[in-house]
Enzyme design. Sequence first.
Site, PDB file in Angstrom:
ATOM      1  N   ASP A   1      57.798  23.055  56.907  1.00  0.00           N
ATOM      2  CA  ASP A   1      58.686  24.104  57.271  1.00  0.00           C
ATOM      3  C   ASP A   1      58.145  24.790  58.691  1.00  0.00           C
ATOM      4  O   ASP A   1      57.058  24.277  59.037  1.00  0.00           O
ATOM      5  CB  ASP A   1      58.958  25.275  56.204  1.00  0.00           C
ATOM      6  CG  ASP A   1      59.840  26.270  56.805  1.00  0.00           C
ATOM      7  OD1 ASP A   1      60.842  25.843  57.503  1.00  0.00           O
ATOM      8  OD2 ASP A   1      59.602  27.544  56.430  1.00  0.00           O
ATOM      9  N   SER A   2      58.962  25.542  59.183  1.00  0.00           N
ATOM     10  CA  SER A   2      58.486  26.122  60.678  1.00  0.00           C
ATOM     11  C   SER A   2      57.296  26.940  60.158  1.00  0.00           C
ATOM     12  O   SER A   2      56.414  27.302  61.089  1.00  0.00           O
ATOM     13  CB  SER A   2      59.500  26.771  61.123  1.00  0.00           C
ATOM     14  OG  SER A   2      60.057  27.895  60.425  1.00  0.00           O
TER      15      SER A   2
ATOM     16  N   GLY B   1      64.865  28.250  63.944  1.00  0.00           N
ATOM     17  CA  GLY B   1      66.234  28.662  63.925  1.00  0.00           C
ATOM     18  C   GLY B   1      66.819  29.100  65.117  1.00  0.00           C
ATOM     19  O   GLY B   1      68.151  29.205  65.236  1.00  0.00           O
TER      20      GLY B   1
ATOM     21  N   CYS C   1      63.206  23.305  54.856  1.00  0.00           N
ATOM     22  CA  CYS C   1      63.755  23.983  55.843  1.00  0.00           C
ATOM     23  C   CYS C   1      65.336  23.700  56.231  1.00  0.00           C
ATOM     24  O   CYS C   1      65.483  22.355  56.249  1.00  0.00           O
ATOM     25  CB  CYS C   1      62.967  23.608  57.095  1.00  0.00           C
ATOM     26  SG  CYS C   1      63.700  24.283  58.658  1.00  0.00           S
TER      27      CYS C   1
ATOM     28  N   THR D   1      67.364  24.472  58.549  1.00  0.00           N
ATOM     29  CA  THR D   1      67.360  24.328  59.848  1.00  0.00           C
ATOM     30  C   THR D   1      67.131  22.681  59.994  1.00  0.00           C
ATOM     31  O   THR D   1      68.102  22.189  60.899  1.00  0.00           O
ATOM     32  CB  THR D   1      66.541  25.120  60.895  1.00  0.00           C
ATOM     33  OG1 THR D   1      66.603  26.478  60.157  1.00  0.00           O
ATOM     34  CG2 THR D   1      67.009  25.058  62.054  1.00  0.00           C
TER      35      THR D   1
ATOM     36  N   GLU E   1      57.545  36.368  58.273  1.00  0.00           N
ATOM     37  CA  GLU E   1      56.493  35.928  58.831  1.00  0.00           C
ATOM     38  C   GLU E   1      55.424  36.918  59.045  1.00  0.00           C
ATOM     39  O   GLU E   1      54.239  36.619  58.826  1.00  0.00           O
ATOM     40  CB  GLU E   1      56.603  34.940  60.103  1.00  0.00           C
ATOM     41  CG  GLU E   1      57.392  33.769  59.914  1.00  0.00           C
ATOM     42  CD  GLU E   1      56.559  32.662  59.272  1.00  0.00           C
ATOM     43  OE1 GLU E   1      55.368  32.658  59.301  1.00  0.00           O
ATOM     44  OE2 GLU E   1      57.159  31.861  58.476  1.00  0.00           O
TER      45      GLU E   1
ATOM     46  N   CYS F   1      68.139  29.541  54.069  1.00  0.00           N
ATOM     47  CA  CYS F   1      66.871  29.499  54.736  1.00  0.00           C
ATOM     48  C   CYS F   1      65.700  29.697  53.663  1.00  0.00           C
ATOM     49  O   CYS F   1      65.869  30.445  52.804  1.00  0.00           O
ATOM     50  CB  CYS F   1      66.708  30.788  55.717  1.00  0.00           C
ATOM     51  SG  CYS F   1      65.235  30.908  56.496  1.00  0.00           S
TER      52      CYS F   1
ATOM     53  N   HIS G   1      63.081  30.882  53.828  1.00  0.00           N
ATOM     54  CA  HIS G   1      62.143  32.325  53.951  1.00  0.00           C
ATOM     55  C   HIS G   1      62.840  33.280  53.240  1.00  0.00           C
ATOM     56  O   HIS G   1      62.498  34.245  52.627  1.00  0.00           O
ATOM     57  CB  HIS G   1      62.225  32.788  55.321  1.00  0.00           C
ATOM     58  CG  HIS G   1      61.162  31.881  56.297  1.00  0.00           C
ATOM     59  ND1 HIS G   1      61.442  30.764  56.663  1.00  0.00           N
ATOM     60  CD2 HIS G   1      60.148  32.497  56.824  1.00  0.00           C
ATOM     61  CE1 HIS G   1      60.227  30.439  57.501  1.00  0.00           C
ATOM     62  NE2 HIS G   1      59.459  31.443  57.513  1.00  0.00           N
TER      63      HIS G   1
HETATM   64  N1  DGL Z   1      62.598  28.463  56.832  1.00  0.00           N
HETATM   65  C1  DGL Z   1      63.678  27.673  57.720  1.00  0.00           C
HETATM   66  C2  DGL Z   1      64.827  27.352  57.233  1.00  0.00           C
HETATM   67  O1  DGL Z   1      65.184  27.218  55.941  1.00  0.00           O
HETATM   68  C3  DGL Z   1      63.293  27.848  59.008  1.00  0.00           C
HETATM   69  C4  DGL Z   1      63.411  29.017  59.444  1.00  0.00           C
HETATM   70  C5  DGL Z   1      63.052  29.141  61.333  1.00  0.00           C
HETATM   71  O2  DGL Z   1      61.966  28.866  61.394  1.00  0.00           O
HETATM   72  O3  DGL Z   1      63.723  29.811  61.745  1.00  0.00           O
HETATM   73  O4  DGL Z   1      65.751  27.411  57.966  1.00  0.00           O
END
Ligand code: DGL
Length: 264
Positions: free
Chosen positions: A6-7, A39, A69, A71, A148, A180, A182
Amino acid sequence: MIGIFDSGIGGLTVVRALMEIVPKAPLVYLGDTARTPYGNKSAATIKANAFEAASFLVKKGARILVIACNTVSSYAAEELEEHFKLPVFEVVGPGVDLALKVSRKLRIGVIGTRATVESQVYPRRILQLNPQAKVFSAACPLLVPLVEEGWLNRPETNRIVKKYLHPLKVKQIDTLILGCTHYPLLKKTIQRKIGMRVTLVDSAHALALRVKAFLEADGRGGLQSGDFCHGDTCVIYVTDDAGQFRETAGLILKKTIPVVRIGI
Ligand code: DGL
């Protein structure tokens, strides 16, 4: 070995589910913290980042890739599968299936990054499976940086969540996809702000069940028996300093796992 990326920290919500559902499979995780958030980036940048992250994991020995992720799942899942010739699991499909299963009125909300919402991947897939559904989407670009930063329970975060959810609340959705990885870390706040009668859909568990079914059905999906371990084995790599990441990772996984900084 299962490679997950993931990011940043969000994909650990998927790692948590995998640890619970396939506890003996060794996991290697990459949080691309140097380039988070994904994103707000263009499709080309998202794809380029995804290819570099996946290449790193394959070099570390991953034989199954899990895109933790939304995205990246929206823009690059098929290309990654084609390129690496490995089983690739993504998060959108399990979320869509689960939402259609639990929704009573088929009024489904989706929250995600700007890129995920712009891709229209959720409405497209939901309507393909059930054209009766009504789908309402909202981009929530500030939520990833707040997570984050570890601002999971701050009044500022609560206010921002409320503002983002308002347009979906007035549409009287009965189900809300956390589009997402997160966002499950803000689940309590999201549930309070959208209302207790709305069912929240977090695809992590459903995705982990798919990985388990795959491992069982496909003679462990190319993993050898020596790849399975008896204690839990997981290594986490990040592409920038691990400071806040290490702390939040401990909270999510409820254990201390080595977090190693690398350059890719
Ligand atoms: N957690 C990721 C997602 O599900 C990435 C979010 C991001 O880096 O903007 O989209």
